[in-house]
Write a protein that holds these residues in place. Sequence first.
Motif, PDB file in Angstrom:
ATOM      1  N   ALA A  47       0.842  -1.199   0.000  1.00  0.00           N
ATOM      2  CA  ALA A  47       0.000   0.000   0.000  1.00  0.00           C
ATOM      3  C   ALA A  47       0.877   1.250   0.000  1.00  0.00           C
ATOM      4  CB  ALA A  47      -0.914  -0.012   1.219  1.00  0.00           C
ATOM      5  N   ALA A  48       1.940   1.232   0.813  1.00  0.00           N
ATOM      6  CA  ALA A  48       2.838   2.388   0.866  1.00  0.00           C
ATOM      7  C   ALA A  48       3.521   2.597  -0.480  1.00  0.00           C
ATOM      8  CB  ALA A  48       3.873   2.165   1.960  1.00  0.00           C
ATOM      9  N   LEU A  49       3.828   1.475  -1.117  1.00  0.00           N
ATOM     10  CA  LEU A  49       4.522   1.545  -2.411  1.00  0.00           C
ATOM     11  C   LEU A  49       3.668   2.240  -3.475  1.00  0.00           C
ATOM     12  CD1 LEU A  49       7.286   0.294  -3.179  1.00  0.00           C
ATOM     13  CD2 LEU A  49       6.010  -1.491  -4.361  1.00  0.00           C
ATOM     14  N   TYR A  50       2.377   1.886  -3.540  1.00  0.00           N
ATOM     15  CA  TYR A  50       1.497   2.517  -4.547  1.00  0.00           C
ATOM     16  C   TYR A  50       1.464   4.029  -4.349  1.00  0.00           C
ATOM     17  CZ  TYR A  50      -0.566  -2.159  -4.547  1.00  0.00           C
ATOM     18  OH  TYR A  50      -0.757  -3.492  -4.565  1.00  0.00           O
ATOM     19  N   ARG A  74       3.521   5.971  -2.824  1.00  0.00           N
ATOM     20  CA  ARG A  74       4.810   6.608  -3.085  1.00  0.00           C
ATOM     21  C   ARG A  74       5.061   6.741  -4.584  1.00  0.00           C
ATOM     22  NH1 ARG A  74      10.381   6.229  -0.032  1.00  0.00           N
ATOM     23  NH2 ARG A  74       9.713   8.187   0.831  1.00  0.00           N
ATOM     24  N   LEU A  75       4.823   5.641  -5.317  1.00  0.00           N
ATOM     25  CA  LEU A  75       5.071   5.657  -6.768  1.00  0.00           C
ATOM     26  C   LEU A  75       4.253   6.742  -7.444  1.00  0.00           C
ATOM     27  CD1 LEU A  75       5.216   1.905  -7.849  1.00  0.00           C
ATOM     28  CD2 LEU A  75       6.985   3.639  -8.119  1.00  0.00           C
ATOM     29  N   LEU A  76       2.985   6.799  -7.081  1.00  0.00           N
ATOM     30  CA  LEU A  76       2.125   7.766  -7.752  1.00  0.00           C
ATOM     31  C   LEU A  76       2.421   9.193  -7.299  1.00  0.00           C
ATOM     32  CD1 LEU A  76      -0.919   5.504  -7.908  1.00  0.00           C
ATOM     33  CD2 LEU A  76      -0.002   6.737  -9.850  1.00  0.00           C
ATOM     34  N   ARG A  77       2.853   9.352  -6.056  1.00  0.00           N
ATOM     35  CA  ARG A  77       3.225  10.701  -5.594  1.00  0.00           C
ATOM     36  C   ARG A  77       4.429  11.189  -6.352  1.00  0.00           C
ATOM     37  NH1 ARG A  77       2.399  11.032   0.874  1.00  0.00           N
ATOM     38  NH2 ARG A  77       0.239  11.688   0.754  1.00  0.00           N
ATOM     39  N   ARG A  78       5.369  10.252  -6.586  1.00  0.00           N
ATOM     40  CA  ARG A  78       6.583  10.631  -7.285  1.00  0.00           C
ATOM     41  C   ARG A  78       6.250  11.148  -8.685  1.00  0.00           C
ATOM     42  NH1 ARG A  78      11.063   6.221  -7.138  1.00  0.00           N
ATOM     43  NH2 ARG A  78      11.001   6.643  -4.932  1.00  0.00           N
ATOM     44  N   GLN A  79       5.232  10.542  -9.276  1.00  0.00           N
ATOM     45  CA  GLN A  79       4.830  10.981 -10.620  1.00  0.00           C
ATOM     46  C   GLN A  79       4.061  12.295 -10.557  1.00  0.00           C
ATOM     47  OE1 GLN A  79       2.583   7.827 -12.295  1.00  0.00           O
ATOM     48  NE2 GLN A  79       4.364   6.522 -12.629  1.00  0.00           N
ATOM     49  N   GLY A  80       3.785  12.764  -9.353  1.00  0.00           N
ATOM     50  CA  GLY A  80       3.092  14.033  -9.198  1.00  0.00           C
ATOM     51  C   GLY A  80       1.645  13.968  -9.607  1.00  0.00           C
ATOM     52  N   SER A  81       1.122  12.770  -9.672  1.00  0.00           N
ATOM     53  CA  SER A  81      -0.251  12.661 -10.151  1.00  0.00           C
ATOM     54  C   SER A  81      -1.245  12.632  -9.002  1.00  0.00           C
ATOM     55  CB  SER A  81      -0.402  11.393 -10.985  1.00  0.00           C
ATOM     56  OG  SER A  81       0.024  10.315 -10.219  1.00  0.00           O
ATOM     57  N   LEU A  82      -0.718  12.866  -7.787  1.00  0.00           N
ATOM     58  CA  LEU A  82      -1.646  12.805  -6.669  1.00  0.00           C
ATOM     59  C   LEU A  82      -1.967  14.189  -6.134  1.00  0.00           C
ATOM     60  CD1 LEU A  82      -0.698   9.766  -4.479  1.00  0.00           C
ATOM     61  CD2 LEU A  82      -2.761  10.192  -5.773  1.00  0.00           C
ATOM     62  N   ALA A  83      -1.671  15.198  -6.946  1.00  0.00           N
ATOM     63  CA  ALA A  83      -1.870  16.561  -6.483  1.00  0.00           C
ATOM     64  C   ALA A  83      -3.290  16.767  -5.988  1.00  0.00           C
ATOM     65  CB  ALA A  83      -1.559  17.532  -7.604  1.00  0.00           C
ATOM     66  N   ASP A  84      -4.229  16.160  -6.680  1.00  0.00           N
ATOM     67  CA  ASP A  84      -5.627  16.390  -6.312  1.00  0.00           C
ATOM     68  C   ASP A  84      -6.021  15.659  -5.033  1.00  0.00           C
ATOM     69  OD1 ASP A  84      -7.103  14.094  -8.702  1.00  0.00           O
ATOM     70  OD2 ASP A  84      -5.198  14.076  -7.689  1.00  0.00           O
TER      71      ASP A  84
END
Lengths: 321, 454
Positions: free
Chosen positions: A304-307, A309-319
């Motif tokens: 769960a932490a990995l998902y 983190r990965l998506l945050r790194r891509q900056g796609s979790l801004a919303d």
Amino acid sequence: MSTVAEPAAGASGPTPGRGGNVTVETRARRRLTGLTMVAPMLIVVLVFMGWPAVWTFVLSFTNMTVTGPTATHYQFVGLANYRELFTYGSGLLDSVGKSLYYLIVSGYIGQAALGFLLAYFLSRSAYGVRAAVGAVVIVAWLIPEIVTSYMWYVLLSDGGVMQQGYHVFGLNYQTWLISNPMLAVSLANAWRGAAFSFLLFSAALDGIPNDLIDASEVDGASSWRRLTRLTIPLVSSAIVVDLVIITLGTLNDFSLIYAMTGGGPGNASNVLSVFMYRQAFSNYQLAYGTAIAVVLLLMGAVLAALYIRLLRRQGSLADMR
Amino acid sequence: MSVLTAFLAVVAIGLGSSITGSAGAAGSPSVTLTVAYWSGFNPAGTNIMPAWISASAKELQKTYPNVKVVGDEITTSSESEYYSKLDLTERSARTAPDVVFEDSFLIGSDASAGFLRPLPQLQSWSGWKSYYPAMKSSVTYNGKIYGAMNSTDVQLVYYSHKLFKQAGLPATWQPRSWADVLSAARAVARHDSGGVPLGGYTGQAVGEASSFRGFEVFLNGTKDRLYDYTTHKWEVSGPGFDATWKLLAQMQPVEEPESMWSNPLADATVDLQLIPHQQVGIVFDGSWVPTAFVPGGLAPWPGFSSAYGEAAIPTQAGAAPGSTNQSGGWALSVPSMASHPSLSQAFIEAASSAPILASFDPASGNLPPRVDVLTQPAWQASVKVNPVSRFASAQLPYTTFRPNLPDYVLVSNVIQQLTGEISTRSITPSQAATTYASQVTQIVGSGNVERLKQ
């Protein structure tokens, strides 16, 4: 953004000059009020969820059994359960492999991917098709898990519906529950669970403004490009939520597999949750079972932490933030 | 003033409750005893356990008219889950039943856990002297008695007259050695490709049955035993063990397919589907099998006695006494945390009396653990309906019992796992022998094992 937001926040707060201490007091009071309101729920969570988790962790360092001398007079044995668990031949590696198979085939492919595709294509279909397919998928989800297990057992077992069907076409049916039990339980779980992802993604897709889609069409983007560059990034927060929930739900799933195959034949569908149950309640090794539960918990937490983190790194979790 | 009022109110309430309590005790209030039992003993459509409990309660009420008895059916699909649930209830005074019905092989383990109360007074109970020796030792752990048996069984070989005739085998058969069993099974296989030549128990799905009927009953036909009572050590290897693992591998090609034995209902498949259709040649199973076919049973079938014969289980090569056996059986015990231990014991004595068992044992498909039940009218009437029980009960004076030790439960798990792996051909007999020796040594400790030489 921030230059606009700050004065606005200041304007709505207490006026400077008579306000410094008042603001601190107000904030403290608000915090206290908030804490008071959350307290009942917090206590419930700590007592009924936190304590059992801590106790499970503590028990995993003991030699407690269901019966026998150590059932009541158990001792702390340090890391003995974990040492045994991580010894070659303990069955842990085999069970981790089966849990990952179950997660990938029934969770990622059968639920998340299938649920997304269903939602994506149905969002572009006529209302009638959407309602009919949606209803069927959701009904599968509404059926209690144990009933689903029994339905699939009857479908796939010796003398079951599948075998009858094969016979009609003169084919020889190899009982899937025996010949490929992991695939059998994965299919059943996907059949049941795809609806959750479907609902989640349907809501997320409905939230994409139509003018964005229209603009991309005017710009000449192909369907594939629109899907990968526009739709998926826009629903990425839903994807993370879906993956976290599905990962935890699938890794911890027990009843469907236990009801369909009992973890067998032999150890052929002995995923971690069944391995844990068998050790704790069939082999009576309660503490050893709790050590497996801890491993299962850590596996889910790490994934769960990995998902996230990965998506945050891509900056796609801004919303999401 | 208000504090004083409150104080007085509390005192008044306290006095009131204590007065009510003492008045209740003086007037011998009704006490309710809870008897926990496994759903597997009370199959759907039958009323075996409630009928037994109710008859025993009536007997008890002759002496204790104010005692009520209620049954608490614990529903699980497998036996091992029942034991887990039962043991968990025995941990607390709030959940512990007053009387527990459990397989006697668990008594040593539960006694060592402190879950069961020793019942030394049972020795002075008039019924105690009527028990067969094996039935007394099965409820004894570390020299103390922890319950009374109410049912037992012996293991038999059933054979199909129809399939034996087709295979040119005798109409009346008593195998003298394992070789006789294998050659008969192979003959059946040659003449009946559609059926199952040999039915037995194997693998973890059927739990204890696999170690008991799928391994130990054969091992007892050799010179080796699971536990050596003279040296107080577990035997972990020897020629008898090697021969038994080899026998299981030799049986595999003629036994039922994996789809039949690898689920918890495997015995129902063989006993209630294959036997009534005469599709299984030889079956190693308990003496209870014909109970399903008597009038009022699960699947009444008057033709059973003429369709199948029964024989004793042979020793490895025909060594004296020519046959071997091992008995299981269930007992009633009292949890340490039970609230009314003396009443619990009185219930056990009532439920284990000869007239009550003479009805309960035939109904539940069991044999009586007490010799005096055999002369009861109800038992004699049942033998007329189910003649196999006469043959089976004749084996009782010579039967043996499993090691009543806490580690047995874990050793049994190892056996279950290995029998399944031999049946799937995942391991060879020699690998099974090596794994058994190492795993059992790990369970009981290297100072508690012995290895028998060739």
